[in-house]
Design a protein around this motif. Structure first.
Motif, short mmCIF file in Angstrom:
data_model
loop_
_atom_site.label_atom_id
_atom_site.label_comp_id
_atom_site.label_asym_id
_atom_site.label_seq_id
_atom_site.Cartn_x
_atom_site.Cartn_y
_atom_site.Cartn_z
N VAL A 196 -71.18 56.58 -50.53
CA VAL A 196 -70.15 56.51 -51.42
C VAL A 196 -69.97 58.00 -51.89
CG1 VAL A 196 -69.76 55.81 -53.61
CG2 VAL A 196 -71.08 54.41 -52.32
N PRO A 197 -68.68 58.55 -52.04
CA PRO A 197 -68.24 59.66 -52.18
C PRO A 197 -68.54 59.99 -53.44
CG PRO A 197 -66.39 58.35 -51.97
CD PRO A 197 -67.37 57.64 -51.54
N PRO A 198 -68.73 61.26 -53.98
CA PRO A 198 -69.41 61.64 -55.23
C PRO A 198 -68.33 61.14 -56.51
CG PRO A 198 -69.75 63.35 -53.70
CD PRO A 198 -68.89 62.40 -52.92
N GLU A 199 -67.15 61.32 -56.27
CA GLU A 199 -65.96 60.99 -57.45
C GLU A 199 -66.14 59.43 -57.74
OE1 GLU A 199 -63.46 60.85 -53.30
OE2 GLU A 199 -65.21 61.71 -54.09
N ASP A 200 -66.95 58.78 -56.84
CA ASP A 200 -67.12 57.33 -57.36
C ASP A 200 -68.40 57.00 -57.78
OD1 ASP A 200 -64.51 56.86 -56.35
OD2 ASP A 200 -65.15 55.83 -54.59
N ILE A 201 -69.19 57.88 -58.12
CA ILE A 201 -70.61 57.77 -58.57
C ILE A 201 -70.58 56.93 -60.00
CG2 ILE A 201 -70.77 59.87 -59.79
CD1 ILE A 201 -73.75 59.95 -59.08
N PHE A 202 -69.55 57.02 -60.90
CA PHE A 202 -69.58 56.35 -62.18
C PHE A 202 -69.26 55.07 -62.01
CE2 PHE A 202 -68.97 60.87 -63.60
CZ PHE A 202 -70.11 61.05 -64.04
N GLN A 203 -68.55 54.56 -60.85
CA GLN A 203 -68.19 53.25 -60.47
C GLN A 203 -69.30 52.40 -60.16
OE1 GLN A 203 -64.75 52.71 -57.82
NE2 GLN A 203 -63.71 54.58 -58.44
N LEU A 204 -70.42 53.08 -59.61
CA LEU A 204 -71.47 52.27 -59.06
C LEU A 204 -72.34 51.88 -60.37
CD1 LEU A 204 -72.65 54.69 -56.17
CD2 LEU A 204 -71.28 52.70 -56.23
N VAL A 205 -72.34 52.63 -61.48
CA VAL A 205 -73.17 52.23 -62.58
C VAL A 205 -72.87 50.79 -63.07
CG1 VAL A 205 -73.78 52.90 -65.07
CG2 VAL A 205 -73.44 54.66 -63.49
N GLY A 206 -74.00 50.08 -63.34
CA GLY A 206 -73.99 48.54 -63.66
C GLY A 206 -73.82 47.58 -62.62
N LYS A 207 -73.49 48.09 -61.32
CA LYS A 207 -73.53 47.05 -60.31
C LYS A 207 -74.84 46.97 -59.66
CE LYS A 207 -68.68 47.99 -58.97
NZ LYS A 207 -68.31 48.41 -60.13
N THR A 208 -74.95 45.77 -58.78
CA THR A 208 -76.47 45.53 -58.35
C THR A 208 -76.23 45.81 -56.75
OG1 THR A 208 -76.41 43.74 -59.86
CG2 THR A 208 -77.66 43.59 -57.87
N VAL A 209 -77.53 46.31 -56.39
CA VAL A 209 -77.69 46.87 -55.09
C VAL A 209 -78.14 45.43 -54.35
CG1 VAL A 209 -78.30 49.17 -55.07
CG2 VAL A 209 -79.97 47.50 -55.20
N ILE A 210 -77.63 45.02 -53.07
CA ILE A 210 -77.96 43.75 -52.51
C ILE A 210 -78.88 43.89 -51.20
CG2 ILE A 210 -75.68 42.86 -53.09
CD1 ILE A 210 -74.63 43.40 -50.40
N ASP A 211 -79.32 45.29 -51.18
CA ASP A 211 -80.79 45.42 -50.38
C ASP A 211 -81.38 46.52 -50.62
OD1 ASP A 211 -82.21 45.19 -48.11
OD2 ASP A 211 -80.47 45.57 -46.57
N ASP A 212 -82.53 46.57 -50.31
CA ASP A 212 -83.37 47.91 -50.66
C ASP A 212 -82.79 49.17 -50.14
OD1 ASP A 212 -85.14 45.99 -51.89
OD2 ASP A 212 -86.51 46.45 -49.87
N VAL A 213 -82.80 50.23 -51.21
CA VAL A 213 -82.27 51.56 -51.00
C VAL A 213 -83.58 52.45 -50.99
CG1 VAL A 213 -80.79 53.37 -51.28
CG2 VAL A 213 -80.16 51.14 -51.59
#
Length: 359
Positions: free
Chosen positions: A322-339
């Motif tokens: 995911v590009p850095p400018e979208d980092i804040f869009q990830l907050v609050g979302k759920t990962v669907i696989d282990d990272v």
């Protein structure tokens, strides 16, 4: 988009057309027609669009006392100013010879008409456009008469103020839509602090329906290149075969190598202006693929975790995520696989993340 018009047969100016470059020979030919021809050839060989001279009918440009005035100067070609100017003035027949030579060489040919009679002769000569020197810019009867002839006009603006230039614009525009105004400061040579290139942008705002250009008397080519970068659509520079020759214009003129460099650099500047659309270009892909950063995990993020900002970092990563400018869009979302720790956070492991592709 500024107005476009045909300044010379087949040669448009304004808009996205290339800057029209005038090599101003003026009277730097020393009164020698063979030198004048050589300068026309130089202008062509260096890539200029037009070779330009200065035509006067002396008894119409000067009164008798001005012509009789003693002229004691290192630049003098005669004991009086009239004798001096007469030495430098070509006859009508010589102008026809020069025009014919320019046609043979393949470069446009014109001259500044320094008085109304000279304009009449140039009209008869069928020059592609009239150049109005700064000394006649506020000569409103001259402007009106010249504009009514219907040929395109290039108007310098040395020694004028903005209010006068508004009058000039209205006077010409009433009779002739095809003209351009050049920012110019009448000093030889011209010091950088007196150039005032910002006037170009003021002219562009004040007269948005005509192309704006620049006539320069400075040393070197840098300032002229800056004028083109600011949007000058016509560029005029004096040329000489030798700056040390007798005459007040030689010092402020370009020798052949300088003219050739100027033309080459103008074309580079024009290419560099490019598009006003900001986007990632194909030429940037290699750098982006090598050094572009992505969002990575600061530590292991188990499947089903709701992402918080402190779980994320930005690094150059393989694979790209995911590009850095979208980092804040990830907050609050759920990962669907282990990272795993330090791995890229890729779009496919974040539920509800959808990134529009860049263009």
């Amino acid at each position: 988009m500024p107005l476009e018009f045909e300044l010379c047969p087949g040669r448009m100016i304004g808009g996205n057309h290339p800057c029209f470059i005038i090599a101003e020979i003026g009277q730097n030919h020393q009164g020698d027609i063979e030198i004048a021809k050589k300068m026309i050839k130089v202008a062509k060989d260096c890539g200029a669009d037009c070779a330009k001279f200065q035509k006067s009918e002396l008894e119409h440009k000067f009164n008798k006392k001005a012509l009789a005035r003693p002229y004691v100067s290192k630049n003098s070609f005669g004991q009086t100013y009239g004798d001096h100017k007469c030495h430098l003035e070509f006859s009508h027949e010589q102008y026809r010879e020069l025009q014919k030579y320019a046609k043979e060489v393949g470069i446009f040919f014109t001259a500044s008409g320094m008085d109304e009679k000279a304009v009449d002769f140039l009209h008869e000569l069928n020059v592609p456009f009239f150049k109005v020197g700064s000394g006649d810019t506020n000569n409103l009867p001259y402007l009106e008469k010249t504009a009514k002839k219907g040929r395109p006009m290039v108007v310098s603006s040395g020694m004028q103020n903005m209010e006068t230039m508004r009058q000039v614009y209205k006077t010409v525009k009433k009779h002739n839509p095809n003209f351009t105004i050049l920012q110019c400061t009448s000093a030889y040579p011209l010091l950088p602090e007196n150039v005032n290139l910002r006037v170009i942008t003021e002219y562009q705002k004040e007269f948005p329906d005509i192309p704006i250009g620049y006539s320069g008397h400075e040393s070197g080519i840098e300032i002229s290149l800056a004028a083109v970068a600011l949007g000058a659509k016509v560029l005029e520079r004096h040329i000489t075969l030798d700056k040390t020759w007798k005459g007040s214009d030689h010092e402020a003129s370009l020798e052949p190598a300088e003219l050739a460099e100027l033309v080459c650099c103008v074309r580079v500047v024009e290419r560099s202006l490019g598009s006003c659309i900001k986007q990632m270009l194909p030429c940037e892909h290699a750098c982006h693929d090598k050094l572009g950063k992505s969002v990575v995990a600061k530590g292991k993020i188990p499947k089903g975790t709701v992402i918080t900002l402190d779980m994320l970092a930005v690094k150059v990563a393989e694979p790209m995520g995911v590009p850095p400018e979208d980092i804040f869009q990830l907050v609050g979302k759920t990962v669907i696989d282990d990272v795993e720790d330090d791995d890229s956070v890729t779009p496919d492991v974040v539920d509800g993340y959808g990134k529009k592709s860049k263009c």
